[in-house]
Each structure stands twice: as C-alpha cells, then as structure tokens.
Design a protein around this motif. Structure first.
Motif, PDB file in Angstrom:
ATOM      1  N   ALA A  62      33.147  44.970  22.667  1.00 34.69           N
ATOM      2  CA  ALA A  62      34.262  45.761  23.177  1.00 34.69           C
ATOM      3  C   ALA A  62      33.877  46.545  24.415  1.00 34.69           C
ATOM      4  CB  ALA A  62      34.771  46.719  22.097  1.00 34.69           C
ATOM      5  N   PHE A  63      34.791  46.561  25.367  1.00 37.38           N
ATOM      6  CA  PHE A  63      34.726  47.476  26.507  1.00 37.38           C
ATOM      7  C   PHE A  63      35.116  48.869  26.025  1.00 37.38           C
ATOM      8  CE2 PHE A  63      37.310  49.503  29.904  1.00 37.38           C
ATOM      9  CZ  PHE A  63      36.330  49.675  30.875  1.00 37.38           C
ATOM     10  N   CYS A  64      36.309  48.961  25.432  1.00 38.08           N
ATOM     11  CA  CYS A  64      36.806  50.202  24.835  1.00 38.08           C
ATOM     12  C   CYS A  64      38.062  49.850  24.068  1.00 38.08           C
ATOM     13  CB  CYS A  64      37.107  51.234  25.927  1.00 38.08           C
ATOM     14  SG  CYS A  64      37.930  52.738  25.298  1.00 38.08           S
ATOM     15  N   THR A  65      38.157  50.298  22.827  1.00 46.23           N
ATOM     16  CA  THR A  65      39.314  49.972  21.996  1.00 46.23           C
ATOM     17  C   THR A  65      40.275  51.148  21.844  1.00 46.23           C
ATOM     18  OG1 THR A  65      37.969  50.419  20.025  1.00 46.23           O
ATOM     19  CG2 THR A  65      38.186  48.120  20.723  1.00 46.23           C
ATOM     20  N   GLY A  66      40.305  52.004  22.858  1.00 46.01           N
ATOM     21  CA  GLY A  66      41.274  53.096  22.847  1.00 46.01           C
ATOM     22  C   GLY A  66      40.767  54.311  22.106  1.00 46.01           C
ATOM     23  N   TRP A  67      41.702  55.108  21.626  1.00 43.33           N
ATOM     24  CA  TRP A  67      41.333  56.310  20.889  1.00 43.33           C
ATOM     25  C   TRP A  67      40.872  55.957  19.486  1.00 43.33           C
ATOM     26  CZ3 TRP A  67      40.352  60.015  23.901  1.00 43.33           C
ATOM     27  CH2 TRP A  67      41.131  60.283  25.025  1.00 43.33           C
ATOM     28  N   ASP A  68      39.877  56.677  19.002  1.00 38.84           N
ATOM     29  CA  ASP A  68      39.439  56.527  17.616  1.00 38.84           C
ATOM     30  C   ASP A  68      40.499  57.194  16.746  1.00 38.84           C
ATOM     31  OD1 ASP A  68      38.167  56.443  15.167  1.00 38.84           O
ATOM     32  OD2 ASP A  68      36.188  56.806  16.039  1.00 38.84           O
ATOM     33  N   MET A  69      41.424  56.385  16.229  1.00 38.00           N
ATOM     34  CA  MET A  69      42.611  56.932  15.564  1.00 38.00           C
ATOM     35  C   MET A  69      42.293  57.638  14.264  1.00 38.00           C
ATOM     36  SD  MET A  69      45.417  53.980  16.444  1.00 38.00           S
ATOM     37  CE  MET A  69      46.745  54.936  15.705  1.00 38.00           C
ATOM     38  N   GLU A  70      41.165  57.318  13.647  1.00 43.00           N
ATOM     39  CA  GLU A  70      40.790  58.005  12.414  1.00 43.00           C
ATOM     40  C   GLU A  70      40.354  59.442  12.669  1.00 43.00           C
ATOM     41  OE1 GLU A  70      37.998  55.612  10.302  1.00 43.00           O
ATOM     42  OE2 GLU A  70      39.467  54.079   9.782  1.00 43.00           O
ATOM     43  N   ASP A  71      40.119  59.776  13.941  1.00 43.15           N
ATOM     44  CA  ASP A  71      39.730  61.148  14.292  1.00 43.15           C
ATOM     45  C   ASP A  71      40.920  61.988  14.740  1.00 43.15           C
ATOM     46  OD1 ASP A  71      37.119  60.738  13.718  1.00 43.15           O
ATOM     47  OD2 ASP A  71      36.438  60.477  15.782  1.00 43.15           O
ATOM     48  N   ILE A  72      42.084  61.354  14.913  1.00 48.00           N
ATOM     49  CA  ILE A  72      43.242  62.062  15.454  1.00 48.00           C
ATOM     50  C   ILE A  72      43.990  62.782  14.332  1.00 48.00           C
ATOM     51  CG2 ILE A  72      45.447  61.814  16.656  1.00 48.00           C
ATOM     52  CD1 ILE A  72      44.247  59.441  18.137  1.00 48.00           C
ATOM     53  N   GLU A  73      44.256  64.058  14.534  1.00 46.11           N
ATOM     54  CA  GLU A  73      44.970  64.854  13.546  1.00 46.11           C
ATOM     55  C   GLU A  73      46.398  65.104  14.002  1.00 46.11           C
ATOM     56  OE1 GLU A  73      42.657  68.389  13.214  1.00 46.11           O
ATOM     57  OE2 GLU A  73      40.976  67.398  12.188  1.00 46.11           O
ATOM     58  N   GLU A  74      47.233  65.572  13.075  1.00 42.76           N
ATOM     59  CA  GLU A  74      48.610  65.899  13.424  1.00 42.76           C
ATOM     60  C   GLU A  74      48.637  67.089  14.379  1.00 42.76           C
ATOM     61  OE1 GLU A  74      51.191  66.449  10.134  1.00 42.76           O
ATOM     62  OE2 GLU A  74      50.691  64.536   9.159  1.00 42.76           O
ATOM     63  N   SER A  75      49.565  67.022  15.339  1.00 44.81           N
ATOM     64  CA  SER A  75      49.663  68.079  16.349  1.00 44.81           C
ATOM     65  C   SER A  75      51.119  68.467  16.535  1.00 44.81           C
ATOM     66  CB  SER A  75      49.096  67.589  17.695  1.00 44.81           C
ATOM     67  OG  SER A  75      47.757  67.181  17.570  1.00 44.81           O
ATOM     68  N   SER A  76      51.328  69.691  16.994  1.00 46.71           N
ATOM     69  CA  SER A  76      52.679  70.107  17.362  1.00 46.71           C
ATOM     70  C   SER A  76      53.097  69.333  18.604  1.00 46.71           C
ATOM     71  CB  SER A  76      52.716  71.609  17.647  1.00 46.71           C
ATOM     72  OG  SER A  76      51.985  71.895  18.836  1.00 46.71           O
ATOM     73  N   LEU A  77      54.394  69.321  18.899  1.00 42.39           N
ATOM     74  CA  LEU A  77      54.886  68.588  20.053  1.00 42.39           C
ATOM     75  C   LEU A  77      54.288  69.136  21.345  1.00 42.39           C
ATOM     76  CD1 LEU A  77      56.791  66.235  20.637  1.00 42.39           C
ATOM     77  CD2 LEU A  77      58.625  67.888  21.054  1.00 42.39           C
ATOM     78  N   THR A  78      54.133  70.456  21.416  1.00 40.28           N
ATOM     79  CA  THR A  78      53.542  71.067  22.604  1.00 40.28           C
ATOM     80  C   THR A  78      52.088  70.633  22.781  1.00 40.28           C
ATOM     81  OG1 THR A  78      54.976  73.005  22.378  1.00 40.28           O
ATOM     82  CG2 THR A  78      53.022  73.239  23.771  1.00 40.28           C
ATOM     83  N   ASP A  79      51.320  70.673  21.687  1.00 38.45           N
ATOM     84  CA  ASP A  79      49.921  70.245  21.753  1.00 38.45           C
ATOM     85  C   ASP A  79      49.829  68.759  22.051  1.00 38.45           C
ATOM     86  OD1 ASP A  79      49.087  72.807  21.217  1.00 38.45           O
ATOM     87  OD2 ASP A  79      48.800  72.460  19.067  1.00 38.45           O
ATOM     88  N   LEU A  80      50.771  67.989  21.491  1.00 35.26           N
ATOM     89  CA  LEU A  80      50.780  66.542  21.699  1.00 35.26           C
ATOM     90  C   LEU A  80      50.979  66.217  23.176  1.00 35.26           C
ATOM     91  CD1 LEU A  80      50.702  63.740  20.419  1.00 35.26           C
ATOM     92  CD2 LEU A  80      53.176  63.910  20.068  1.00 35.26           C
ATOM     93  N   GLU A  81      51.911  66.912  23.811  1.00 42.24           N
ATOM     94  CA  GLU A  81      52.142  66.662  25.235  1.00 42.24           C
ATOM     95  C   GLU A  81      50.895  66.990  26.042  1.00 42.24           C
ATOM     96  OE1 GLU A  81      55.242  67.634  28.867  1.00 42.24           O
ATOM     97  OE2 GLU A  81      55.152  69.000  27.159  1.00 42.24           O
ATOM     98  N   ALA A  82      50.208  68.066  25.681  1.00 45.45           N
ATOM     99  CA  ALA A  82      48.984  68.438  26.394  1.00 45.45           C
ATOM    100  C   ALA A  82      47.915  67.359  26.241  1.00 45.45           C
ATOM    101  CB  ALA A  82      48.470  69.775  25.865  1.00 45.45           C
ATOM    102  N   LEU A  83      47.809  66.789  25.038  1.00 42.27           N
ATOM    103  CA  LEU A  83      46.834  65.727  24.807  1.00 42.27           C
ATOM    104  C   LEU A  83      47.175  64.488  25.625  1.00 42.27           C
ATOM    105  CD1 LEU A  83      46.312  66.034  20.942  1.00 42.27           C
ATOM    106  CD2 LEU A  83      44.622  66.527  22.712  1.00 42.27           C
ATOM    107  N   ILE A  84      48.453  64.144  25.682  1.00 42.99           N
ATOM    108  CA  ILE A  84      48.862  62.952  26.428  1.00 42.99           C
ATOM    109  C   ILE A  84      48.653  63.157  27.917  1.00 42.99           C
ATOM    110  CG2 ILE A  84      50.872  61.526  27.042  1.00 42.99           C
ATOM    111  CD1 ILE A  84      51.824  61.976  24.121  1.00 42.99           C
ATOM    112  N   ARG A  85      48.929  64.351  28.395  1.00 41.43           N
ATOM    113  CA  ARG A  85      48.677  64.632  29.817  1.00 41.43           C
ATOM    114  C   ARG A  85      47.180  64.606  30.116  1.00 41.43           C
ATOM    115  NH1 ARG A  85      52.885  65.787  32.806  1.00 41.43           N
ATOM    116  NH2 ARG A  85      54.841  66.384  31.817  1.00 41.43           N
ATOM    117  N   GLN A  86      46.387  65.044  29.167  1.00 46.02           N
ATOM    118  CA  GLN A  86      44.935  64.974  29.346  1.00 46.02           C
ATOM    119  C   GLN A  86      44.483  63.524  29.385  1.00 46.02           C
ATOM    120  OE1 GLN A  86      42.298  67.959  27.451  1.00 46.02           O
ATOM    121  NE2 GLN A  86      41.395  66.218  26.402  1.00 46.02           N
ATOM    122  N   ASN A  87      45.122  62.688  28.564  1.00 44.96           N
ATOM    123  CA  ASN A  87      44.860  61.256  28.578  1.00 44.96           C
ATOM    124  C   ASN A  87      45.121  60.702  29.970  1.00 44.96           C
ATOM    125  OD1 ASN A  87      44.258  58.739  27.568  1.00 44.96           O
ATOM    126  ND2 ASN A  87      46.197  58.456  26.513  1.00 44.96           N
TER     127      ASN A  87
END
Length: 269
Positions: A62-87
């Motif tokens: 693998a080059f990279c298989t994206g985010w390690d989804m087992e490490d991702i926790e539930e987030s509020s919509l505001t926090d979620l947007e911040a994470l996506i913008r950081q992405n």
C-alpha cells in the motif's frame, strides 16, 4: 518535531517522505500522520538544496489506504468540519509545495491515500498499484475533488459515483500517472525523475509550478474544493439508517466486518 508515523530522508537533491505504518497498510492517524507530512513538507520548503520531493509508502502492499477508521471517534458537526478542513490542508500542502512533489505509488492508494497521490505534481506507479475512492459507499465524499481537473468527465463520474478501484494500466490510460514501472524499479525510477527535475534551474521550476497552480485556480479548483469540503461535512455528519448500520458493523466486527457490509453488494454485481 519527532516523527512517529513517517520517515524523512534525503538522497542528494531529493527529499523523501515515507509513510511507515505498514502493519496498517499505511493508513493515516488523524491529527498525527497528516501533521507529520505537513511538517516535513514545510521543512523541505525552507531548503534550497532540496529540489524535488518524493512521497511513498513502506512495503509493497500500500501507498496509503486513507484514514485509520478504527481510530476515528464520534465528533460534533463543528469538530467534524474542522477535521475535514484539516484533511484538505494536507492536500493543499502537497499541491502548493514550493518544490515539485512526486508520488511513488507502491500499491493500494485508497480514499485519502488516492487524494494524496493525485495532489502530487507527478506520479510514478508500480504495476501493482490500485487507485480507489470508495468513500461514497459509507457516507462520505472524495476528500479532494481533483480528478475533474486531471482527466475526462465520464471516467471521473464513474470513479467517484461507484467507488470501484482501477489498476495501474487504467490509471495510465486516463493520464493519472506519468510512468508505470515494476515494483522493484519504483524507488529507482522515482529518484531518477526527481533528479531530472533537479537539473532545471530552481527559480524557473518553482515559478512554473506556481503558474500551473494559478491556472487550475482560474479553472475553478479552489472554489470547487471549498464547496466540496462543506458537502463532505454534511454527508459525514448525516444521521441515516444505513450509516448507523455501517457504524454498528465497525463497532461489533471491526474493519473487516465494516468492509464486508459496505462492499459486498457491489461485489455481487
């Protein structure tokens, strides 16, 4: 900054960034691996002796298989947007890096991994490489809407709307890679391409890259990715029955169960 998930090295005028999470198929830890890559790029940006950069993954799978989804926790919509913008900041850091960046795709490049590869200026793929954006199947969107600016519309629509992977030959046919080489030659060929770039006068090379990025912005890239970030936030944050079923599969059976629930209907067809 101490690097835990990546290895930063140099070979003459070429800087190398290698994702070293081979046991997790080089999946990224959110707020860790992505920040390390951005930091490494920033450090290289301040170096006039580093003329080109290569990003790759460790191992051959693998080059990279994206985010390690087992490490991702539930987030509020505001926090979620911040994470996506950081992405998005990760892809922009690569896309707008001062030096040219080459992706050496040594296997599966999936989701954020696919976007990371496509955000590079040049791409060399091993003949075992595969590119996939399957996020639409689990209620997310492509993290970096770059393919409409790189290849033709019908291929983009099928790739994004269905989520099937494509192999190295198809990537080459669509103009998404510059070279397809054997897995054994990938590192050598990526270094050779970077050294070829290093022969170009530094100022001319960097200004040409800047002009190319300005052309993409004039075609609407910056505006499109900004709007797409908001759409991705809405989709990921939506509370829908089929998304809850996928979340349950992940919680109860782990990643393998999640992928089985997500992808099995497509495999049957």
């Amino acid at each position: 900054m101490e690097m835990n998930d990546i290895e930063v090295s140099e070979d003459g005028p070429v800087g190398w960034i290698t994702i070293r999470r081979e046991d997790r198929l080089n999946a990224l830890r959110m707020n860790v691996t992505d920040r390390e890559i951005v930091t490494a790029l920033a450090d290289f940006s301040g170096r006039t002796d580093i003329r080109a950069i290569v990003i790759t993954g460790s191992g051959t799978r693998a080059f990279c298989t994206g985010w390690d989804m087992e490490d991702i926790e539930e987030s509020s919509l505001t926090d979620l947007e911040a994470l996506i913008r950081q992405n998005t900041q990760l892809f922009n850091a690569v896309w707008r890096q001062r030096q040219p960046v080459i992706a050496a795709v040594n296997g599966h490049a999936v989701a954020t991994g696919a976007a990371l590869a496509m955000s590079c200026d040049l791409v060399i793929a091993s003949d075992t490489a595969r590119l996939a954006e399957p996020e639409i199947r689990h209620g997310a969107l492509s993290p970096f809407l770059i393919l409409p600016f790189l290849t033709h519309a019908r291929a983009v629509h099928e790739f994004y709307l269905i989520g099937d992977a494509i192999g190295a030959a198809e990537m080459s046919r669509l103009g998404l890679v510059n070279r397809v080489v054997s897995a054994d030659d990938l590192h050598i060929q990526a270094q050779a391409m970077a050294e070829r770039l290093a022969l170009v006068p530094r100022e001319a090379l960097e200004l040409k890259k800047r002009s190319l990025k300005a052309a993409y912005d004039a075609m609407g890239l910056r505006a499109a990715t900004e709007r797409h970030t908001l759409a991705d936030t809405i989709m990921i944050g939506a509370d829908l029955p089929w998304k809850r079923a996928l979340a349950t599969a992940m919680k109860e059976g782990g990643m393998r169960a999640f992928l089985d629930v997500r992808d099995s209907p497509f495999k049957r067809r």
